[in-house]
Design an enzyme around this catalytic site. Sequence first.
Site, PDB file in Angstrom:
ATOM      1  N   ILE A  14       0.828  -1.200   0.000  1.00 43.19           N
ATOM      2  CA  ILE A  14       0.000   0.000   0.000  1.00 43.19           C
ATOM      3  C   ILE A  14       0.863   1.250   0.000  1.00 43.19           C
ATOM      4  CG2 ILE A  14      -1.691   1.331   1.328  1.00 43.19           C
ATOM      5  CD1 ILE A  14      -2.933  -1.318   2.227  1.00 43.19           C
ATOM      6  N   TYR A 170      -5.578  -5.642  18.128  1.00 48.21           N
ATOM      7  CA  TYR A 170      -5.527  -5.007  16.811  1.00 48.21           C
ATOM      8  C   TYR A 170      -6.776  -4.146  16.590  1.00 48.21           C
ATOM      9  CZ  TYR A 170      -4.845  -4.804  11.705  1.00 48.21           C
ATOM     10  OH  TYR A 170      -4.655  -4.393  10.409  1.00 48.21           O
ATOM     11  N   LYS A 174      -6.807  -0.046  16.078  1.00 48.28           N
ATOM     12  CA  LYS A 174      -7.349   0.610  14.891  1.00 48.28           C
ATOM     13  C   LYS A 174      -8.497   1.549  15.253  1.00 48.28           C
ATOM     14  CE  LYS A 174      -4.304  -1.344  12.400  1.00 48.28           C
ATOM     15  NZ  LYS A 174      -3.145  -0.549  11.926  1.00 48.28           N
ATOM     16  N   THR A 205      -1.528  -7.945  -0.413  1.00 54.36           N
ATOM     17  CA  THR A 205      -0.160  -7.572  -0.069  1.00 54.36           C
ATOM     18  C   THR A 205       0.507  -8.790   0.561  1.00 54.36           C
ATOM     19  OG1 THR A 205      -0.745  -6.870   2.176  1.00 54.36           O
ATOM     20  CG2 THR A 205      -0.881  -5.195   0.423  1.00 54.36           C
TER      21      THR A 205
END
Length: 277
Positions: A14, A170, A174, A205
């Site tokens: 990205i 996580y 975020k 990715t």
Amino acid sequence: MSNEVIVIIGAGGIGVAIARRQGFGRTVLLADYNETTLNQAAQSMRDAGYRVETKRVDVTSRESVQELAATAAALGDVMQVVNTAGLSPNMAPVEDVLKVDLYGAAVVFDEFEKVIAPKGSGLIISSMAGHMMPALPPEQDQALLHTPTEELLSLPFLQAEAIPNTVVAYMIAKRANHLRVQASAISWGARGARVNSISPGIVVTPLALHELNSEIGGMYRAMIEASPAKRMAPPEEIAMAASFLLGPDAAFVTGSDLLIDGGVIAAMKTGTLATPD
């Protein structure tokens, strides 16, 4: 060549896609923790005609981020800063996920606020995971918004014993990204600059492939199948959205998060897909 500098933290899929879309005719300062990844990405861009400078950075070290910000300012007018650095749930323990994805993100906001040029813009690549949890208690939201960065990891609800696993860590990190963007929009705005976040879904990715091949890979495949789009996204789709948020057409957009997930969160909200525990 203009005197404008574009800073990209994270030389993965990205980050490089955004650097290529935003960087031609400007100086790109590309930064990453992994020097091999950094140098390979930089050389591929130089081979394509980009002007690229590199610097190793550890976003969990305020001194390292300060050095990166100073390097950027010495190169010219810092017009765009994009932070793509992060650890996924399968890569590290709870403490490290919080240190990189939550504390490190806040440090980048702090330090680049000091050097961003008027009419500049910042962007963090967060995650759809920030939309997966039920609402946090109001006092926790306020703590994530307003606690000084150096005190964030001392908050009681961010201690390892209070977080059951790395997936929850996580998601909290975020969610914190979205809240710190809101807080930073005020202080960056005092400099005439904007800051936003993008919350991607599953993007093709090396990091996503690592997760798909891990013990939680089944969860990722279930998300893809349940989503309306029924696919992953290439990094270039995220870069197109980033280009809008970083540029003049988004001059009225700050303190916002753009969810780009192929409808995964919609599937969760409607009960089509179970929310991760």
